[in-house]
Every structure is written in structure tokens, then in C-alpha cells.
Scaffold this motif. Structure first.
Motif, PDB file in Angstrom:
ATOM      1  N   HIS A  66      21.079 109.566  -8.464  1.00 30.26           N
ATOM      2  CA  HIS A  66      20.592 110.595  -7.544  1.00 30.26           C
ATOM      3  C   HIS A  66      19.314 110.191  -6.809  1.00 30.26           C
ATOM      4  N   PRO A  67      18.381 109.440  -7.438  1.00 31.40           N
ATOM      5  CA  PRO A  67      17.198 109.019  -6.671  1.00 31.40           C
ATOM      6  C   PRO A  67      17.545 108.251  -5.395  1.00 31.40           C
ATOM      7  N   SER A  68      18.624 107.476  -5.420  1.00 33.69           N
ATOM      8  CA  SER A  68      18.993 106.719  -4.216  1.00 33.69           C
ATOM      9  C   SER A  68      19.479 107.656  -3.112  1.00 33.69           C
ATOM     10  N   ILE A  69      20.116 108.768  -3.499  1.00 32.13           N
ATOM     11  CA  ILE A  69      20.541 109.757  -2.503  1.00 32.13           C
ATOM     12  C   ILE A  69      19.325 110.412  -1.856  1.00 32.13           C
ATOM     13  N   LEU A  70      18.354 110.793  -2.697  1.00 28.22           N
ATOM     14  CA  LEU A  70      17.134 111.400  -2.164  1.00 28.22           C
ATOM     15  C   LEU A  70      16.389 110.431  -1.248  1.00 28.22           C
ATOM     16  N   MET A  71      16.261 109.168  -1.665  1.00 34.33           N
ATOM     17  CA  MET A  71      15.498 108.207  -0.875  1.00 34.33           C
ATOM     18  C   MET A  71      16.218 107.797   0.398  1.00 34.33           C
ATOM     19  N   SER A  72      17.519 108.054   0.474  1.00 30.64           N
ATOM     20  CA  SER A  72      18.241 107.762   1.711  1.00 30.64           C
ATOM     21  C   SER A  72      17.793 108.694   2.840  1.00 30.64           C
ATOM     22  N   LEU A  73      17.134 109.792   2.482  1.00 31.71           N
ATOM     23  CA  LEU A  73      16.630 110.740   3.469  1.00 31.71           C
ATOM     24  C   LEU A  73      15.219 110.391   3.938  1.00 31.71           C
ATOM     25  N   VAL A  74      14.607 109.390   3.303  1.00 25.22           N
ATOM     26  CA  VAL A  74      13.236 108.976   3.630  1.00 25.22           C
ATOM     27  C   VAL A  74      13.271 107.848   4.655  1.00 25.22           C
ATOM     28  N   SER A  75      12.544 108.024   5.749  1.00 23.97           N
ATOM     29  CA  SER A  75      12.471 106.977   6.769  1.00 23.97           C
ATOM     30  C   SER A  75      11.108 106.300   6.814  1.00 23.97           C
ATOM     31  N   ASP A  76      10.098 106.912   6.200  1.00 27.55           N
ATOM     32  CA  ASP A  76       8.735 106.378   6.272  1.00 27.55           C
ATOM     33  C   ASP A  76       8.070 106.509   4.899  1.00 27.55           C
ATOM     34  N   VAL A  77       7.897 105.388   4.202  1.00 25.43           N
ATOM     35  CA  VAL A  77       7.187 105.389   2.930  1.00 25.43           C
ATOM     36  C   VAL A  77       5.699 105.203   3.220  1.00 25.43           C
ATOM     37  N   LEU A  78       4.924 106.258   2.946  1.00 32.47           N
ATOM     38  CA  LEU A  78       3.492 106.224   3.233  1.00 32.47           C
ATOM     39  C   LEU A  78       2.749 105.291   2.291  1.00 32.47           C
ATOM     40  N   GLY A  79       3.244 105.178   1.057  1.00 23.29           N
ATOM     41  CA  GLY A  79       2.603 104.291   0.101  1.00 23.29           C
ATOM     42  C   GLY A  79       3.073 104.543  -1.312  1.00 23.29           C
ATOM     43  N   VAL A  80       2.717 103.629  -2.192  1.00 26.93           N
ATOM     44  CA  VAL A  80       2.998 103.730  -3.619  1.00 26.93           C
ATOM     45  C   VAL A  80       1.701 103.437  -4.353  1.00 26.93           C
ATOM     46  N   LYS A  81       1.297 104.346  -5.228  1.00 24.31           N
ATOM     47  CA  LYS A  81       0.025 104.203  -5.931  1.00 24.31           C
ATOM     48  C   LYS A  81       0.200 104.386  -7.433  1.00 24.31           C
ATOM     49  N   LYS A  82      -0.571 103.620  -8.186  1.00 27.23           N
ATOM     50  CA  LYS A  82      -0.689 103.851  -9.623  1.00 27.23           C
ATOM     51  C   LYS A  82      -1.949 104.685  -9.840  1.00 27.23           C
ATOM     52  N   THR A  83      -1.809 105.813 -10.522  1.00 31.24           N
ATOM     53  CA  THR A  83      -2.928 106.737 -10.650  1.00 31.24           C
ATOM     54  C   THR A  83      -2.756 107.597 -11.893  1.00 31.24           C
ATOM     55  N   ARG A  84      -3.788 108.298 -12.248  1.00 34.06           N
ATOM     56  CA  ARG A  84      -3.679 109.268 -13.329  1.00 34.06           C
ATOM     57  C   ARG A  84      -2.822 110.451 -12.877  1.00 34.06           C
TER      58      ARG A  84
END
Length: 201
Positions: free
Chosen positions: A102-120
Motif C-alpha cells: 500500500h505505501p507504493s500506491i500512496l507514493m504514486s500520488l506524490v509528484s514532489d518529495v520535499l525532503g527526508v529527515k531523521k529526527t526525534r
């Protein structure tokens, strides 16, 4: 990338700026013409190719103009700072939609990844309440809405949802704010959902 052996289960919740209950899950336009969504997962049990992902938290902030099923989302992913490099890579593969399910279905709707962060990421479950805190970035608290016959009001199998494995408990936000990238959102008394979740390829 070849699909891998993986599984995730635990608890999730989401909140957005739509009125309760969010029309987006019925493939209708958002209440205010756009969706400002914050989703969080607590992985109780999880792995990717033998790499344990137990007890880690993940969050996703999304912005979408118009009807969400049409895609064009902006998204930012947040990964628990306690994750090792291997765990971080595994989580970004799964939630980035690279390993199916299911995550791949959700991400198929994303056209712009603003960023990926490691955080608390602090994820809390207490009775009918759910809360997430990402220091300096986000804070949201929701509480379930009671049904007419008692217990929590739920929605099962809508046309669009973050979790397909369990019915969603309908909730309302006590507080929701998010400040990162070019987004500055702050709401209360808006839509929320929560449930257990299971994701697999």
C-alpha cells in the motif's frame, strides 16, 4: 530495485485540515480546496530482509491541491532518529514506495518529495487519544468520536485511505500544527483517523 521480504504492523493516526470526516477518502474535493495532511506510524513489529524495524516511528506530511486521488502531492518524510543507517534505508525504501504494498500506491500520488529527515518523533497512544510531536516541526493530538450505539465511530473500506488493513476510527483534532519547508499550518477541531495497521508487499 528488486522487491524484498518485508512486513510492518503497529499503530497509525492522521489528521488534516478537512472537516470531520474528511471528504477526500470518498474521492471528493477537500473541505477547503486543498489537503494539509499529517500521518504518523508507530511500528511495533517490522522488518525488511531480516533488518528489524521494531519500535520505530515514522511521519509523513503531505500537501495536495484539489481532489487527492488526482495526485500531484507534495510530501516530506520523517524517520525516527533512533534508526540505524540500515533501518533508515529500509524505512525510506518502504515508505518511499520502492518495495510495493500500500505505501507504493500512496507514493504514486506524490509528484514532489520535499525532503527526508531523521529526527526525534514522539508517538503516544492513550485510550481514545493519539499524539505526535516532532520537536520544532509538528505537534498534533486527536481524540476519537463516539458512535450512536456506543464505542468509537469507524469507517471501513473507503475508496482512498492510508490504511486498508483495519477500519479507521473517526476522530477530531484538539490541536494540529506543522512548520517545515514552506508550510505553516495550524488548526483545531478538524478531521482525524486512527487504527492499527499492517503493510506487506
Amino acid at each position: 530495485m528488486d522487491k524484498a521480504d518485508w512486513s510492518l504492523s503497529g499503530g497509525y493516526f492522521e489528521t488534516c485540515n478537512c472537516e470531520t470526516s474528511c471528504p477526500c477518502i470518498w474521492l471528493q474535493p477537500p473541505s477547503e480546496g486543498n489537503c494539509k495532511l499529517l500521518v504518523a506510524w508507530h511500528i511495533e513489529d517490522g522488518y525488511l530482509n531480516g533488518q528489524s524495524l521494531d519500535d520505530l516511528n515514522v511521519a509523513l506530511a503531505c500537501y495536495a491541491e484539489g481532489t487527492m486521488i488526482n495526485g500531484g502531492w507534495q510530501a516530506a518524510l520523517y524517520v525516527d532518529e533512533r534508526a540505524s543507517d540500515g533501518q533508515f534505508d529500509a524505512i525510506t525504501q518502504i515508505f518511499g514506495g520502492k518495495q510495493g504494498g500500500h505505501p507504493s500506491i500512496l507514493m504514486s500520488l506524490v509528484s514532489d518529495v520535499l525532503g527526508v529527515k531523521k529526527t526525534r518523533i514522539d508517538y503516544k497512544e492513550e485510550g481514545s487519544r493519539r499524539e505526535i510531536v516532532i520537536p520544532g516541526v509538528a505537534q498534533a493530538e486527536i481524540e476519537a468520536i463516539k458512535g450512536i450505539t456506543g464505542g468509537n465511530a469507524t469507517i471501513n473500506n473507503p475508496p482512498l485511505c492510508v490504511v486498508t488493513s483495519h477500519p479507521a476510527v473517526v476522530a477530531k483534532s484538539a490541536h494540529y500544527e506543522y512548520h517545515d519547508y514552506d508550510k505553516n499550518w495550524k488548526f483545531s477541531n478538524r478531521n482525524g483517523f486512527y487504527s492499527p495497521f499492517t503493510y506487506q508487499p
